[in-house]
Write a protein that holds these residues in place. Structure first.
Motif, PDB file in Angstrom:
ATOM      1  N   ASP A 226       1.098  -5.964  12.424  1.00 31.64           N
ATOM      2  CA  ASP A 226       2.363  -6.467  12.968  1.00 31.64           C
ATOM      3  C   ASP A 226       2.621  -7.939  12.643  1.00 31.64           C
ATOM      4  OD1 ASP A 226       0.433  -7.579  14.577  1.00 31.64           O
ATOM      5  OD2 ASP A 226       1.308  -6.927  16.489  1.00 31.64           O
ATOM      6  N   ASN A 227       1.698  -8.569  11.931  1.00 33.04           N
ATOM      7  CA  ASN A 227       1.846  -9.995  11.636  1.00 33.04           C
ATOM      8  C   ASN A 227       2.442 -10.178  10.239  1.00 33.04           C
ATOM      9  OD1 ASN A 227       1.726 -12.754  11.952  1.00 33.04           O
ATOM     10  ND2 ASN A 227      -0.384 -12.762  12.695  1.00 33.04           N
ATOM     11  N   THR A 228       3.692  -9.738  10.088  1.00 35.28           N
ATOM     12  CA  THR A 228       4.337  -9.747   8.771  1.00 35.28           C
ATOM     13  C   THR A 228       4.621 -11.158   8.274  1.00 35.28           C
ATOM     14  OG1 THR A 228       6.468  -9.439   9.866  1.00 35.28           O
ATOM     15  CG2 THR A 228       5.342  -7.465   9.074  1.00 35.28           C
ATOM     16  N   ALA A 229       4.909 -12.075   9.191  1.00 33.51           N
ATOM     17  CA  ALA A 229       5.180 -13.459   8.778  1.00 33.51           C
ATOM     18  C   ALA A 229       3.937 -14.089   8.170  1.00 33.51           C
ATOM     19  CB  ALA A 229       5.659 -14.278   9.968  1.00 33.51           C
ATOM     20  N   LEU A 230       2.779 -13.846   8.788  1.00 28.75           N
ATOM     21  CA  LEU A 230       1.529 -14.394   8.263  1.00 28.75           C
ATOM     22  C   LEU A 230       1.199 -13.792   6.911  1.00 28.75           C
ATOM     23  CD1 LEU A 230      -0.986 -16.117   8.502  1.00 28.75           C
ATOM     24  CD2 LEU A 230      -2.014 -14.349   9.940  1.00 28.75           C
ATOM     25  N   LYS A 231       1.387 -12.492   6.756  1.00 23.43           N
ATOM     26  CA  LYS A 231       1.126 -11.853   5.461  1.00 23.43           C
ATOM     27  C   LYS A 231       1.992 -12.468   4.365  1.00 23.43           C
ATOM     28  CE  LYS A 231       1.668  -7.638   2.774  1.00 23.43           C
ATOM     29  NZ  LYS A 231       0.762  -8.116   1.717  1.00 23.43           N
ATOM     30  N   ALA A 232       3.269 -12.656   4.644  1.00 26.64           N
ATOM     31  CA  ALA A 232       4.168 -13.225   3.641  1.00 26.64           C
ATOM     32  C   ALA A 232       3.721 -14.630   3.234  1.00 26.64           C
ATOM     33  CB  ALA A 232       5.597 -13.250   4.174  1.00 26.64           C
ATOM     34  N   ASP A 233       3.332 -15.431   4.218  1.00 27.36           N
ATOM     35  CA  ASP A 233       2.894 -16.800   3.928  1.00 27.36           C
ATOM     36  C   ASP A 233       1.590 -16.812   3.142  1.00 27.36           C
ATOM     37  OD1 ASP A 233       5.114 -17.786   5.189  1.00 27.36           O
ATOM     38  OD2 ASP A 233       4.073 -18.413   7.015  1.00 27.36           O
ATOM     39  N   ILE A 234       0.651 -15.938   3.534  1.00 30.03           N
ATOM     40  CA  ILE A 234      -0.639 -15.896   2.841  1.00 30.03           C
ATOM     41  C   ILE A 234      -0.473 -15.372   1.416  1.00 30.03           C
ATOM     42  CG2 ILE A 234      -2.842 -14.660   2.768  1.00 30.03           C
ATOM     43  CD1 ILE A 234      -3.144 -15.143   5.720  1.00 30.03           C
ATOM     44  N   ASP A 235       0.352 -14.349   1.222  1.00 30.50           N
ATOM     45  CA  ASP A 235       0.587 -13.837  -0.127  1.00 30.50           C
ATOM     46  C   ASP A 235       1.138 -14.937  -1.033  1.00 30.50           C
ATOM     47  OD1 ASP A 235      -0.299 -11.312   0.464  1.00 30.50           O
ATOM     48  OD2 ASP A 235       1.691 -10.406   0.637  1.00 30.50           O
ATOM     49  N   LYS A 236       2.121 -15.660  -0.538  1.00 28.80           N
ATOM     50  CA  LYS A 236       2.730 -16.733  -1.325  1.00 28.80           C
ATOM     51  C   LYS A 236       1.694 -17.815  -1.645  1.00 28.80           C
ATOM     52  CE  LYS A 236       6.668 -19.983  -1.253  1.00 28.80           C
ATOM     53  NZ  LYS A 236       5.916 -21.234  -1.419  1.00 28.80           N
ATOM     54  N   ALA A 237       0.936 -18.217  -0.627  1.00 29.80           N
ATOM     55  CA  ALA A 237      -0.060 -19.264  -0.823  1.00 29.80           C
ATOM     56  C   ALA A 237      -1.150 -18.829  -1.800  1.00 29.80           C
ATOM     57  CB  ALA A 237      -0.678 -19.643   0.527  1.00 29.80           C
ATOM     58  N   LEU A 238      -1.652 -17.597  -1.644  1.00 30.72           N
ATOM     59  CA  LEU A 238      -2.701 -17.105  -2.539  1.00 30.72           C
ATOM     60  C   LEU A 238      -2.217 -17.045  -3.981  1.00 30.72           C
ATOM     61  CD1 LEU A 238      -4.494 -14.200  -0.625  1.00 30.72           C
ATOM     62  CD2 LEU A 238      -5.527 -16.326  -1.421  1.00 30.72           C
ATOM     63  N   CYS A 239      -1.014 -16.533  -4.195  1.00 30.52           N
ATOM     64  CA  CYS A 239      -0.493 -16.437  -5.560  1.00 30.52           C
ATOM     65  C   CYS A 239      -0.374 -17.819  -6.197  1.00 30.52           C
ATOM     66  CB  CYS A 239       0.848 -15.706  -5.568  1.00 30.52           C
ATOM     67  SG  CYS A 239       0.693 -13.925  -5.268  1.00 30.52           S
ATOM     68  N   GLU A 240       0.021 -18.803  -5.416  1.00 27.00           N
ATOM     69  CA  GLU A 240       0.102 -20.175  -5.938  1.00 27.00           C
ATOM     70  C   GLU A 240      -1.284 -20.727  -6.243  1.00 27.00           C
ATOM     71  OE1 GLU A 240       2.267 -22.336  -2.981  1.00 27.00           O
ATOM     72  OE2 GLU A 240       4.202 -21.406  -3.476  1.00 27.00           O
TER      73      GLU A 240
END
Length: 264
Positions: A226-240
């Protein structure tokens, strides 16, 4: 990079709950799986995943601490909101995705067996022969891992021995109580580099995750569904962090090679 341990008992005793909205991020990890994560007596977690965690926290502008937990208890503890994420060399699998979400994969390693030098397993060169040769053999794996699930599926006639920690498995391997051990190559290399590993060798068969879905889709950060905001932020950060070479540099420090997994 080092992050202080907050013991699980202390974490529960003060009644803290996971909250991504604040300034801190709690990271669950095993702390006993070198070189991915190692917890020492001074209260520090080091290793590749500790570095990945530190990179992520800097990118997200969060203060972070590790919560040390047995590997097979990481997912239940995440679901109970005892920490925000799991960073612990955890493979992304279909079964685990039924319980938690994952970030994009950030790393991938080959999986291998270690056996005594001169044993009938040591000279095998192909995977089919190897899996068949495990019939009746005592094979060590860490409990709750993709390695255990893979052997349950692919080598059902092996005498599978499960262990809470990698150290326990290696002790039994060195003492001859098991015939072979199966884990990711980096973890087993750590054993071979020790005095106890001098009479052992890799079986020359590298098994990548693409060989069987039970071995997962690379290593990812575990996140509550249910923590979709955290997933989106982590995905973006990891890809960078992968794109700019930061994750690759950290992996070269611990594995002597770049095991980062490019974002698709």
């Amino acid at each position: 990079m080092k992050l202080k341990i907050l013991s699980l008992l202390a974490f529960l005793a003060v009644g803290m709950s996971s909250s991504y909205a604040g300034d801190e991020l709690a990271i669950g990890t095993e702390g006993a799986y070198p070189p991915w994560s190692m917890a020492d007596a001074s209260g520090n977690v080091t290793g590749f995943d500790a570095d990945v965690g530190a990179l992520l926290c800097a990118k997200l502008n969060k203060k972070c601490h590790f919560v040390v937990q047995a590997f097979d208890g990481l997912i239940p503890a995440l679901k109970a909101k005892r920490f925000d994420v799991i960073i612990s060399g955890m493979s992304i699998t279909a079964e685990r995705k039924k319980e938690i979400n994952f970030s994009v994969g950030y790393a991938e390693l080959a999986n291998m067996f270690v056996a005594p030098k001169g044993s009938d397993l040591a000279g095998i060169k192909d995977i089919d022969t190897l899996l068949k040769s495990l019939d009746g053999k005592k094979v060590g794996v860490q409990a709750g891992t993709t390695h255990a699930h893979f052997l349950e599926k692919r080598a059902p006639n092996a005498d599978l021995r499960t262990y809470d920690t990698l150290d326990q498995m290696q002790i039994d391997l060195a003492s001859g109580r098991i015939d072979a051990a199966f884990a990711d190559a980096s973890a087993l290399q750590d054993f071979l580099d020790k005095p106890d590993g001098k009479n052992f060798q890799f079986v020359d068969v590298k098994i990548k995750s693409s060989f069987d879905p039970s071995l997962g889709e690379g290593i990812g950060v575990g996140i509550a569904q249910d923590n979709t905001a955290l997933k989106a932020d982590i995905d973006k950060a990891l890809c960078e962090l992968i794109a700019d070479g930061s994750v690759g540099k950290a992996s070269e420090k611990w594995f002597k090679s770049d095991i980062s997994r490019p974002c698709k």
